[in-house]
Design an enzyme around this catalytic site. Structure first.
Site, short mmCIF file in Angstrom:
data_model
loop_
_atom_site.label_atom_id
_atom_site.label_comp_id
_atom_site.label_asym_id
_atom_site.label_seq_id
_atom_site.Cartn_x
_atom_site.Cartn_y
_atom_site.Cartn_z
N GLU A 1 0.82 -1.22 0.00
CA GLU A 1 0.00 0.00 0.00
C GLU A 1 0.86 1.27 0.00
O GLU A 1 0.71 2.14 0.86
CB GLU A 1 -0.98 -0.03 1.18
CG GLU A 1 -1.92 -1.23 1.11
CD GLU A 1 -2.87 -1.34 2.28
OE1 GLU A 1 -2.91 -0.42 3.12
OE2 GLU A 1 -3.59 -2.35 2.36
N HIS B 1 -10.27 -6.65 -2.50
CA HIS B 1 -11.36 -6.34 -1.56
C HIS B 1 -12.46 -5.61 -2.35
O HIS B 1 -12.37 -4.40 -2.58
CB HIS B 1 -10.85 -5.47 -0.42
CG HIS B 1 -9.84 -6.13 0.46
ND1 HIS B 1 -10.13 -7.24 1.22
CD2 HIS B 1 -8.53 -5.85 0.69
CE1 HIS B 1 -9.06 -7.62 1.89
NE2 HIS B 1 -8.07 -6.79 1.58
N GLU C 1 -5.88 -10.96 -1.36
CA GLU C 1 -6.67 -10.73 -0.14
C GLU C 1 -8.16 -10.69 -0.50
O GLU C 1 -8.89 -9.81 -0.03
CB GLU C 1 -6.26 -9.43 0.54
CG GLU C 1 -4.79 -9.33 0.90
CD GLU C 1 -4.44 -8.06 1.66
OE1 GLU C 1 -5.36 -7.41 2.21
OE2 GLU C 1 -3.25 -7.72 1.72
N ASN D 1 2.14 -4.87 -3.26
CA ASN D 1 0.78 -5.31 -2.98
C ASN D 1 -0.09 -4.11 -2.62
O ASN D 1 0.36 -3.22 -1.89
CB ASN D 1 0.82 -6.30 -1.80
CG ASN D 1 -0.49 -7.00 -1.53
OD1 ASN D 1 -1.02 -7.69 -2.39
ND2 ASN D 1 -1.02 -6.83 -0.32
N ASP E 1 -11.98 -10.72 -0.84
CA ASP E 1 -13.30 -10.87 -0.24
C ASP E 1 -14.27 -9.96 -0.99
O ASP E 1 -13.85 -8.98 -1.60
CB ASP E 1 -13.32 -10.60 1.27
CG ASP E 1 -12.63 -9.32 1.69
OD1 ASP E 1 -12.61 -8.34 0.91
OD2 ASP E 1 -12.09 -9.27 2.81
#
Length: 365
Positions: A173, A250, A279, A214, A281
Site C-alpha cells: 500500500e 477487496h 486478499e 501489494n 473478499d
C-alpha cells in the site's frame, strides 16, 4: 488491507448458469464441501487447491493466530487450501516490537501449522505504513538511521523465514488513489528509493523468495494501478528484483465489478512479473439475501476466471475463508457476508461458483 476509492458501477454480465446454481443452493440443495480424496479422486472430491493446482495455480486463505484454537475452523483451513497467509503475525509491530528485539513466536505458529498440513506460506508484510511499533513511529530519525533500521528489519525477518516462505509482500500500500506516492514515514525520510532498497535487501536475504508489491483498489485500470505499472516497469529496467504484483481484491457488490480485471492482470504479466489475487473478499450491504449471494457467487467465479485466463496469474488467496473471522464488519459498518463460507463454516453459493470456475480442466498441450 482496506478498500476505499471505487470505480464507476458496472453492470454484471449475464451468467445464468451460476445464478441458477446459486439459487438452487440457497433453496437447500447444497451439500457440504467434499473431503480431500488424494490421487485418482473424482473432481467432486477435490479441494479448491486441488482444482487450482490442475491449472498450475494455488488457492489459499489468510488466517490469524487466535483462530488456530478453533478446531472445526482449522480442520477446513488445513484441508481445503494450498497456501496460508498470516494476517498479522509477520507485520512489523509483531516481529520487532522493540528496536532490534525480534519476536517470531506468532509467525512461527502459522508457519508450523502450514508445514504440518503441507501448505506453503505467503509472507505478509515486510513494509507497511500501518501497524508499525510505537518506538519507530515516535522516533525522530535521520535518513541514515532509518535506512539502517529498515534494512535490518527486512533482512532479519526474511532470513528467519528463509526456505519457509515462498513469496513476500515486500512493500504494501505505497500508492495513493491518484497514483502519487503515499507519504509514509519511509517516503518522507528516504524518498521513493526505499522501495527498491527493500526489494534488494529482501532478495539478498532469500534469493529464492518471490518478491511482490501489494495494494488495494488496483484491480481495474486507473491512476493507482497505472502508477504500479510504471513503477514495476522502471524497477525491472533498473535490475531491481521485483517478481510479482499483488492485487488485494477487496470488492463490494454495491460499487460494481472491475470489468477490465483480466486486461489489467495481463499487462502486468507482459512486464514479465507474476500477479496474484492476494486478499480477496466480496462484501455486501447487510442483510444478505438470495439475490446478493447469487451475485457474489458470480463475482467470485469471474475473479477466478480472470486469474485462470492469464498465464502469470499464479494464485488466489481469500482474506480468511469464513465470515466468522472476516475483518469487514469491524471496518465497514453495516457490511459483511464477504467470504465463501458463512459464520457456521457452511459453504455459500460463492464456494460452489469458485469450484465450478476451477473445475474446467485445462487443455493438454
Amino acid at each position: 488491507m482496506r478498500t476505499l476509492a471505487l470505480p464507476a458501477p458496472r453492470r454484471s454480465r449475464g451468467r445464468s448458469a451460476v445464478f441458477l446454481a446459486a439459487a438452487a443452493l440457497l433453496a437447500g440443495l447444497a451439500v457440504a464441501p467434499a473431503a480431500h480424496a488424494g490421487d485418482g479422486r473424482k473432481a467432486e472430491a477435490a479441494t479448491l487447491h486441488d482444482l487450482a493446482e490442475d491449472h498450475g495455480r494455488y488457492f489459499g486463505s489468510a488466517t490469524d493466530n487466535p483462530e488456530l484454537t478453533d478446531t472445526p475452523y482449522t480442520e477446513l483451513l488445513g484441508e481445503e487450501f494450498g497456501t496460508i497467509t498470516p494476517g498479522n503475525s509477520m507485520k512489523w509491530d509483531a516481529t520487532e516490537p522493540q528496536r532490534g528485539v525480534f519476536d517470531f513466536t506468532k509467525g512461527d505458529e502459522v508457519v508450523d501449522f502450514a508445514r504440518a498440513h503441507r501448505q506453503r506460506v505467503r509472507g505478509h508484510t515486510l513494509l507497511w505504513h500501518s501497524q508499525l511499533p510505537g518506538w519507530l513511529t515516535s522516533g525522530t530519525w535521520s535518513a541514515d538511521e532509518l535506512r539502517a533500521i529498515l534494512k535490518n528489519h527486512v533482512q532479519t525477518v526474511v532470513k528467519h523465514y528463509k526456505g519457509k516462505v515462498f513469496a513476500w509482500d515486500v512493500a504494501n500500500e505505497i500508492m495513493n488513489e491518484d497514483g502519487t506516492y503515499r507519504e509514509n514515514l519511509f517516503y518522507k525520510t528516504l524518498g521513493p528509493g526505499y522501495i527498491a532498497d527493500a526489494l534488494r535487501w529482501a532478495h539478498q536475504a532469500d534469493p529464492k523468495a518471490k518478491l511482490y508489491l501489494n495494494d488495494y483498489n488496483v484491480e481495474w485500470i486507473g491512476p493507482k494501478s497505472d502508477a504500479y505499472y510504471e513503477l514495476i516497469k522502471q524497477l525491472k529496467a533498473d535490475g531491481v528484483p521485483v517478481h510479482g504484483f499483488g492485487l488485494q481484491g477487496h470488492l463490494a457488490l454495491q460499487y460494481g465489478f472491475p470489468g477490465n480485471l483480466q486486461e489489467n492482470l495481463q499487462r502486468f504479466a507482459d512486464l514479465r512479473v507474476d500477479t496474484a489475487l492476494t486478499e480477496v473478499d466480496i462484501r455486501m450491504v447487510l442483510p444478505s439475501d438470495e439475490a446478493k449471494l447469487a451475485e457474489q457467487a458470480d463475482w467470485y467465479a469471474r475473479v477466478t476466471e480472470a486469474c485462470l485466463a492469464v498465464k502469470r496469474c499464479v494464485g488466489i488467496t481469500v482474506w480468511d475463508y469464513t465470515d466468522r473471522y472476516s475483518w469487514i464488519p469491524a471496518f465497514f459498518e453495516g457490511e459483511g457476508a464477504a467470504l465463501p463460507w458463512d459464520e457456521n463454516l457452511k459453504a455459500k453459493p460463492a464456494y460452489f461458483a469458485i469450484r465450478d470456475a476451477l473445475g474446467v480442466r485445462p487443455k493438454k498441450t
